[in-house]
Design a protein around this motif. Sequence first.
Motif, PDB file in Angstrom:
ATOM      1  N   ALA A  59      -1.658  25.033   5.263  1.00  0.00           N
ATOM      2  CA  ALA A  59      -1.859  24.214   6.467  1.00  0.00           C
ATOM      3  C   ALA A  59      -0.544  23.520   6.803  1.00  0.00           C
ATOM      4  O   ALA A  59      -0.174  22.496   6.215  1.00  0.00           O
ATOM      5  N   ASP A  80      -1.351  28.216   8.569  1.00  0.00           N
ATOM      6  CA  ASP A  80      -2.295  27.657   9.538  1.00  0.00           C
ATOM      7  C   ASP A  80      -1.500  26.776  10.493  1.00  0.00           C
ATOM      8  O   ASP A  80      -0.730  25.925  10.055  1.00  0.00           O
ATOM      9  N   HIS A 103      -5.576  26.889  14.823  1.00  0.00           N
ATOM     10  CA  HIS A 103      -6.645  25.898  14.933  1.00  0.00           C
ATOM     11  C   HIS A 103      -6.418  24.956  16.110  1.00  0.00           C
ATOM     12  O   HIS A 103      -5.366  24.981  16.730  1.00  0.00           O
ATOM     13  N   ILE A 163      -9.688  10.681   8.240  1.00  0.00           N
ATOM     14  CA  ILE A 163      -9.407  12.049   7.781  1.00  0.00           C
ATOM     15  C   ILE A 163     -10.671  12.764   7.295  1.00  0.00           C
ATOM     16  O   ILE A 163     -10.615  13.676   6.504  1.00  0.00           O
ATOM     17  N   HIS A 200     -15.664  28.993  10.198  1.00  0.00           N
ATOM     18  CA  HIS A 200     -14.721  28.132   9.506  1.00  0.00           C
ATOM     19  C   HIS A 200     -15.304  26.723   9.404  1.00  0.00           C
ATOM     20  O   HIS A 200     -16.002  26.271  10.305  1.00  0.00           O
ATOM     21  N   HIS A 202     -13.809  22.694   7.984  1.00  0.00           N
ATOM     22  CA  HIS A 202     -12.846  21.848   7.272  1.00  0.00           C
ATOM     23  C   HIS A 202     -13.464  20.463   7.305  1.00  0.00           C
ATOM     24  O   HIS A 202     -13.650  19.883   8.374  1.00  0.00           O
ATOM     25  N   SER A 205      -9.907  15.485   4.364  1.00  0.00           N
ATOM     26  CA  SER A 205      -8.670  15.637   3.604  1.00  0.00           C
ATOM     27  C   SER A 205      -8.649  14.666   2.427  1.00  0.00           C
ATOM     28  O   SER A 205      -9.348  13.654   2.440  1.00  0.00           O
ATOM     29  N   GLN A 206      -7.844  14.998   1.428  1.00  0.00           N
ATOM     30  CA  GLN A 206      -7.686  14.174   0.219  1.00  0.00           C
ATOM     31  C   GLN A 206      -9.045  13.937  -0.460  1.00  0.00           C
ATOM     32  O   GLN A 206      -9.431  12.813  -0.760  1.00  0.00           O
ATOM     33  N   GLY A 242      -9.182  23.246   4.114  1.00  0.00           N
ATOM     34  CA  GLY A 242      -8.367  22.673   3.036  1.00  0.00           C
ATOM     35  C   GLY A 242      -9.050  21.407   2.565  1.00  0.00           C
ATOM     36  O   GLY A 242     -10.272  21.363   2.464  1.00  0.00           O
ATOM     37  N   GLY A 243      -8.245  20.383   2.306  1.00  0.00           N
ATOM     38  CA  GLY A 243      -8.832  19.094   1.926  1.00  0.00           C
ATOM     39  C   GLY A 243      -8.744  18.782   0.449  1.00  0.00           C
ATOM     40  O   GLY A 243      -9.174  17.708   0.018  1.00  0.00           O
ATOM     41  N   GLU A 285      -7.315  27.065   3.150  1.00  0.00           N
ATOM     42  CA  GLU A 285      -6.095  26.611   3.828  1.00  0.00           C
ATOM     43  C   GLU A 285      -5.657  25.235   3.351  1.00  0.00           C
ATOM     44  O   GLU A 285      -5.719  24.261   4.102  1.00  0.00           O
ATOM     45  N   PRO A 286      -5.178  25.162   2.105  1.00  0.00           N
ATOM     46  CA  PRO A 286      -4.693  23.876   1.600  1.00  0.00           C
ATOM     47  C   PRO A 286      -3.356  23.485   2.220  1.00  0.00           C
ATOM     48  O   PRO A 286      -2.502  24.343   2.462  1.00  0.00           O
ATOM     49  N   GLY A 287      -3.181  22.205   2.484  1.00  0.00           N
ATOM     50  CA  GLY A 287      -1.889  21.700   2.953  1.00  0.00           C
ATOM     51  C   GLY A 287      -1.335  20.758   1.900  1.00  0.00           C
ATOM     52  O   GLY A 287      -0.435  21.078   1.133  1.00  0.00           O
ATOM     53  N   ARG A 288      -1.966  19.576   1.809  1.00  0.00           N
ATOM     54  CA  ARG A 288      -1.513  18.536   0.892  1.00  0.00           C
ATOM     55  C   ARG A 288      -1.406  19.032  -0.551  1.00  0.00           C
ATOM     56  O   ARG A 288      -0.464  18.697  -1.250  1.00  0.00           O
ATOM     57  N   ARG A 325       1.563   6.569   6.541  1.00  0.00           N
ATOM     58  CA  ARG A 325       0.261   6.656   5.855  1.00  0.00           C
ATOM     59  C   ARG A 325      -0.254   5.315   5.309  1.00  0.00           C
ATOM     60  O   ARG A 325      -1.447   5.034   5.438  1.00  0.00           O
ATOM     61  N   TYR A 385       2.363  15.074   4.957  1.00  0.00           N
ATOM     62  CA  TYR A 385       2.084  14.138   6.054  1.00  0.00           C
ATOM     63  C   TYR A 385       3.010  12.922   6.071  1.00  0.00           C
ATOM     64  O   TYR A 385       2.604  11.831   6.466  1.00  0.00           O
TER      65      TYR A 385
END
Length: 430
Positions: A59, A80, A103, A163, A200, A202, A205-206, A242-243, A285-288, A325, A385
């Motif tokens: 992501a 992504d 997305h 989030i 899909h 999602h 997050s976190q 993700g998340g 689709e992981p980002g973090r 953040r 982020y």
Amino acid sequence: MNQESKGNHLIFDGCDTVELAKQYKTPLYIVSETCIINKCREIHEDFLRKYKNTKAVYASKAFLNIEMCKLITREGLGLDVVSGGELYTAIKGNVPMKDVVFHGNNKSLDELKMAVSYDVGRIVVDNGYELQMLSQIAKEENKIVHILFRMTPGIDVKTHKYISTGQVDSKFGVPFQNNTLHDYVCEIEKMSHIKLEGFHFHIGSQLLDNEAHLMALEVLLNLIKDLRDTIGFETSEINLGGGFGIPYTKEDEPRGIKYFIEPMMDKIYEKCQLHSLSIPQVVIEPGRWIVGEAGMTLYTMGSIKDIPGVRTYASVDGGMPDNPRPSLYNAKYEAVIANKYDKVEDEMVTIAGKCCESGDILIWDLKVPAVEPGDILAVMRTGAYNYSMSNNYNKLPRPAVIMVKEGNSRVVVRREMYEDLIRRDVLFNE
Ligand code: LLP
């Protein structure tokens, strides 16, 4: 986290962070290539190689630049994207378009045209308005566009309100209730240039436990069965979003990708067998999780103000513009004094940014050794982020991004200069 100490200095992926601060100036984003590579390899080992017909896309909203596109592609992951700008970066970074997932809850006509003309692998349609636009574009371009539909599974998750995305009251996706998705599926089946591959979700997050993902998956698998039973629609692909969370402080438990993936894959296999459904392709689709722990931000300490009996503020040369953040989500970070790494932490300071905002506090009540102006503060796990959400508030130029790997460093995004800050201002001759 590839972190050690040498002569009282913090070493990160083989590089002396105090030397990096001297060489590249501060504030400075440092990203460990080794850490990202290790995360990608864990995904290969515990997901892609372990289960057939699976795909992982990074992501890119978490951290994106040309070098990151190249690194992710080299490591065999897709990308992504969520805007024309992210797609443009992916194009310039030579990401194979078949591996791109697009997305967004309000993609514009131009963004959709761009995605179709570049043959982006999957477009995740968020709503009916977008579906109509996309169908029209696909017809005009005479292309078959492969889509997933985003559903909101109606799951409340344990994370910051800003989030969480899987609850019914969300701007994202179509709620699974009231047969709305059934109606869309029937509508899509009649569209000559749209091919619906699946769904899909999602949910947020976190997330540090896997419970919410499993609940959402249960909803999705029931939907798939129901669509097969009622209208004969066979789902060939599901994207679980993700998340997956990372530890920011000592209280957070580190989670391997296996912790999230294994119970989900078990559930998919079990349910599909139980209901005689064919196993769909599974995408994550992981980002973090990929980039968060790979990042660190270095600052130089300036004024230190002691208010006797109240607190000591130690101000640094960055703040909420390079890391919004803490002020946005009350996010917690840990930090050390990079040039006093082995010294006993027997004082307490609050790390303030340099913006004209009382809310510009990066860390409350941080334990540190005795600090003085000129010390280098290293804030940990800022890879996700931070750079991607940075801005120029108070006209602060954005920091450079450097990648480090086994003792070597290189600039991948140069530091903004004052000229950059007025580059787009229109100057009229008097
Ligand atoms: N897929 C979709 C459709 C998403 O919307 C997101 C994140 C992801 C994947 C990746 O989520 P991750 O694995 O990174 O949790 N700015 C916030 C995070 C916003 C996440 C938005 N969507 C923060 O700093 O915490």
